[in-house]
Write a protein that holds these residues in place. Sequence first.
Motif, mmCIF file in Angstrom:
data_model
loop_
_atom_site.group_PDB
_atom_site.id
_atom_site.type_symbol
_atom_site.label_atom_id
_atom_site.label_comp_id
_atom_site.label_asym_id
_atom_site.label_seq_id
_atom_site.Cartn_x
_atom_site.Cartn_y
_atom_site.Cartn_z
ATOM 1 N N ASP A 13 0.830 -1.211 0.000
ATOM 2 C CA ASP A 13 0.000 0.000 0.000
ATOM 3 C C ASP A 13 0.866 1.262 0.000
ATOM 4 O O ASP A 13 0.502 2.273 -0.609
ATOM 5 C CB ASP A 13 -0.935 0.007 1.212
ATOM 6 C CG ASP A 13 -2.099 -0.965 1.056
ATOM 7 O OD1 ASP A 13 -2.285 -1.490 -0.060
ATOM 8 O OD2 ASP A 13 -2.805 -1.202 2.059
ATOM 9 N N LEU A 14 2.002 1.195 0.688
ATOM 10 C CA LEU A 14 2.919 2.337 0.693
ATOM 11 C C LEU A 14 3.435 2.610 -0.713
ATOM 12 O O LEU A 14 3.441 3.756 -1.177
ATOM 13 C CB LEU A 14 4.086 2.067 1.641
ATOM 14 C CG LEU A 14 5.238 3.082 1.614
ATOM 15 C CD1 LEU A 14 4.749 4.492 1.928
ATOM 16 C CD2 LEU A 14 6.346 2.668 2.578
ATOM 17 N N PHE A 15 3.847 1.568 -1.422
ATOM 18 C CA PHE A 15 4.358 1.758 -2.771
ATOM 19 C C PHE A 15 3.253 2.251 -3.715
ATOM 20 O O PHE A 15 3.506 3.063 -4.607
ATOM 21 C CB PHE A 15 4.967 0.456 -3.298
ATOM 22 C CG PHE A 15 6.156 -0.009 -2.498
ATOM 23 C CD1 PHE A 15 7.082 0.890 -1.998
ATOM 24 C CD2 PHE A 15 6.345 -1.364 -2.237
ATOM 25 C CE1 PHE A 15 8.177 0.466 -1.252
ATOM 26 C CE2 PHE A 15 7.433 -1.800 -1.505
ATOM 27 C CZ PHE A 15 8.352 -0.885 -1.009
ATOM 28 N N ASP A 16 2.023 1.774 -3.514
ATOM 29 C CA ASP A 16 0.906 2.254 -4.321
ATOM 30 C C ASP A 16 0.664 3.752 -4.079
ATOM 31 O O ASP A 16 0.378 4.505 -5.016
ATOM 32 C CB ASP A 16 -0.366 1.470 -4.006
ATOM 33 C CG ASP A 16 -0.312 0.038 -4.516
ATOM 34 O OD1 ASP A 16 0.556 -0.262 -5.365
ATOM 35 O OD2 ASP A 16 -1.127 -0.791 -4.049
ATOM 36 N N ALA A 17 0.782 4.173 -2.804
ATOM 37 C CA ALA A 17 0.609 5.598 -2.479
ATOM 38 C C ALA A 17 1.704 6.439 -3.127
ATOM 39 O O ALA A 17 1.452 7.544 -3.613
ATOM 40 C CB ALA A 17 0.605 5.788 -0.967
ATOM 41 N N ILE A 18 2.928 5.913 -3.134
ATOM 42 C CA ILE A 18 4.040 6.618 -3.787
ATOM 43 C C ILE A 18 3.753 6.796 -5.274
ATOM 44 O O ILE A 18 3.929 7.874 -5.842
ATOM 45 C CB ILE A 18 5.361 5.858 -3.564
ATOM 46 C CG1 ILE A 18 5.785 5.943 -2.095
ATOM 47 C CG2 ILE A 18 6.461 6.404 -4.479
ATOM 48 C CD1 ILE A 18 6.925 5.022 -1.730
ATOM 49 N N ASN A 19 3.259 5.741 -5.911
ATOM 50 C CA ASN A 19 2.996 5.790 -7.345
ATOM 51 C C ASN A 19 1.882 6.763 -7.700
ATOM 52 O O ASN A 19 1.870 7.333 -8.797
ATOM 53 C CB ASN A 19 2.627 4.401 -7.864
ATOM 54 C CG ASN A 19 3.815 3.457 -7.880
ATOM 55 O OD1 ASN A 19 4.958 3.884 -7.898
ATOM 56 N ND2 ASN A 19 3.549 2.166 -7.870
ATOM 57 N N SER A 20 0.934 6.978 -6.781
ATOM 58 C CA SER A 20 -0.216 7.834 -7.086
ATOM 59 C C SER A 20 -0.031 9.277 -6.610
ATOM 60 O O SER A 20 -0.876 10.129 -6.877
ATOM 61 C CB SER A 20 -1.487 7.259 -6.442
ATOM 62 O OG SER A 20 -1.369 7.223 -5.028
ATOM 63 N N THR A 21 1.081 9.573 -5.931
ATOM 64 C CA THR A 21 1.323 10.931 -5.438
ATOM 65 C C THR A 21 1.676 11.857 -6.592
ATOM 66 O O THR A 21 2.541 11.543 -7.416
ATOM 67 C CB THR A 21 2.472 10.926 -4.405
ATOM 68 O OG1 THR A 21 2.087 10.117 -3.295
ATOM 69 C CG2 THR A 21 2.759 12.327 -3.906
ATOM 70 N N THR A 22 0.998 13.015 -6.673
ATOM 71 C CA THR A 22 1.228 13.941 -7.776
ATOM 72 C C THR A 22 2.306 14.969 -7.468
ATOM 73 O O THR A 22 2.864 15.572 -8.386
ATOM 74 C CB THR A 22 -0.078 14.693 -8.126
ATOM 75 O OG1 THR A 22 -0.566 15.359 -6.946
ATOM 76 C CG2 THR A 22 -1.132 13.716 -8.626
ATOM 77 N N GLY A 23 2.610 15.209 -6.197
ATOM 78 C CA GLY A 23 3.649 16.161 -5.826
ATOM 79 C C GLY A 23 4.995 15.476 -5.692
ATOM 80 O O GLY A 23 5.234 14.398 -6.243
ATOM 81 N N ASP A 24 5.902 16.111 -4.964
ATOM 82 C CA ASP A 24 7.250 15.550 -4.788
ATOM 83 C C ASP A 24 7.509 15.125 -3.350
ATOM 84 O O ASP A 24 8.636 14.755 -3.023
ATOM 85 C CB ASP A 24 8.313 16.566 -5.220
ATOM 86 C CG ASP A 24 8.391 17.768 -4.286
ATOM 87 O OD1 ASP A 24 7.353 18.123 -3.699
ATOM 88 O OD2 ASP A 24 9.483 18.349 -4.152
ATOM 89 N N PHE A 25 6.467 15.142 -2.507
ATOM 90 C CA PHE A 25 6.699 14.933 -1.078
ATOM 91 C C PHE A 25 5.541 14.155 -0.481
ATOM 92 O O PHE A 25 4.379 14.479 -0.706
ATOM 93 C CB PHE A 25 6.830 16.296 -0.383
ATOM 94 C CG PHE A 25 7.254 16.213 1.058
ATOM 95 C CD1 PHE A 25 8.522 15.800 1.400
ATOM 96 C CD2 PHE A 25 6.384 16.578 2.072
ATOM 97 C CE1 PHE A 25 8.929 15.750 2.733
ATOM 98 C CE2 PHE A 25 6.764 16.527 3.404
ATOM 99 C CZ PHE A 25 8.046 16.113 3.734
ATOM 100 N N LEU A 26 5.855 13.092 0.263
ATOM 101 C CA LEU A 26 4.843 12.246 0.890
ATOM 102 C C LEU A 26 5.267 11.960 2.326
ATOM 103 O O LEU A 26 6.396 11.527 2.576
ATOM 104 C CB LEU A 26 4.702 10.927 0.120
ATOM 105 C CG LEU A 26 3.703 9.900 0.664
ATOM 106 C CD1 LEU A 26 2.276 10.424 0.541
ATOM 107 C CD2 LEU A 26 3.855 8.569 -0.055
ATOM 108 N N ALA A 27 4.364 12.227 3.285
ATOM 109 C CA ALA A 27 4.601 11.905 4.695
ATOM 110 C C ALA A 27 3.823 10.644 5.033
ATOM 111 O O ALA A 27 2.628 10.546 4.755
ATOM 112 C CB ALA A 27 4.155 13.065 5.581
ATOM 113 N N VAL A 28 4.513 9.683 5.627
ATOM 114 C CA VAL A 28 3.899 8.396 5.977
ATOM 115 C C VAL A 28 3.932 8.259 7.490
ATOM 116 O O VAL A 28 5.002 8.222 8.102
ATOM 117 C CB VAL A 28 4.649 7.222 5.318
ATOM 118 C CG1 VAL A 28 3.923 5.910 5.598
ATOM 119 C CG2 VAL A 28 4.794 7.448 3.817
ATOM 120 N N THR A 29 2.761 8.194 8.126
ATOM 121 C CA THR A 29 2.675 8.092 9.582
ATOM 122 C C THR A 29 2.482 6.646 10.006
ATOM 123 O O THR A 29 2.145 5.779 9.207
ATOM 124 C CB THR A 29 1.505 8.944 10.114
ATOM 125 O OG1 THR A 29 0.272 8.409 9.600
ATOM 126 C CG2 THR A 29 1.634 10.396 9.681
#
Length: 264
Positions: A13-29
Amino acid sequence: MPTSTVRFTNMQDLFDAINSTTGDFLAVTGLSRHFTESACEREKRRRKFRVRRYNSTCQILFITILADLYEELHAWIFTTSCDQLVRSGRERSWRSIGLATRRVEQGHPGGDGGEGDPTGGPHPERGNKGAWPTLVIEAGHSESLGELHYDMRWWFSTSDHQVKIVLLAEYDHTRSVIILEMWEGEAQTHGTIQQTAALQPILQQSIAIAQNTTTNPVSYNVTRGALIPSFRLLLIQDPGPGEADFVFSVPDLEDYGAMVWRQV
């Protein structure tokens, strides 16, 4: 552009979220300190992301997505720095450290750690495995300038001020402007003693680059002059005969602005 935040459930699910992120920055809690770092190391080569920072106390992983605009913001600065070293005959005195992870405690997987964008330091002074760079560049365009300031302070404090210069490069979508900030460690004197614990990062330069579409061809306005990193801080020695601080001139910065805007 807003920062994306997701809660960790599993690696896929983390990798799927990375693939769908449109910006350059993702925070994972919600990531424990024992999350599968080895899986991230394998996947980031394939999916074009990097682990920017991990805070084990808050259990937050900060991920950077390697899009064209993001890469353009930092690549030219580092390449031009290396070119100046070559022109001065100092290329063998510099080590490009790249994206190697540095930690609060080296050799402690799962603890606080981070990667810079391009990083480097003098050779042989910073040539050993695990040595801290003197120069770190951090870039962003969906990450706020405040978040980049957090990154900057992390590098100075975690390295015990072995990092000497942190350059921040942000493209502000709201104002359509590039912000360059150069931060250095600065000593706060207590009596006659200067202590590492008393060092505080100081903003030495802040430069804005704006696109002017009223001219033909389009031009770029640079506010507050050339960017001038310190030779002494980068190479940990005073400049010799014929040597001086690095200079990114106003025309250089105008060219840089033109390259960045091609990716906007």
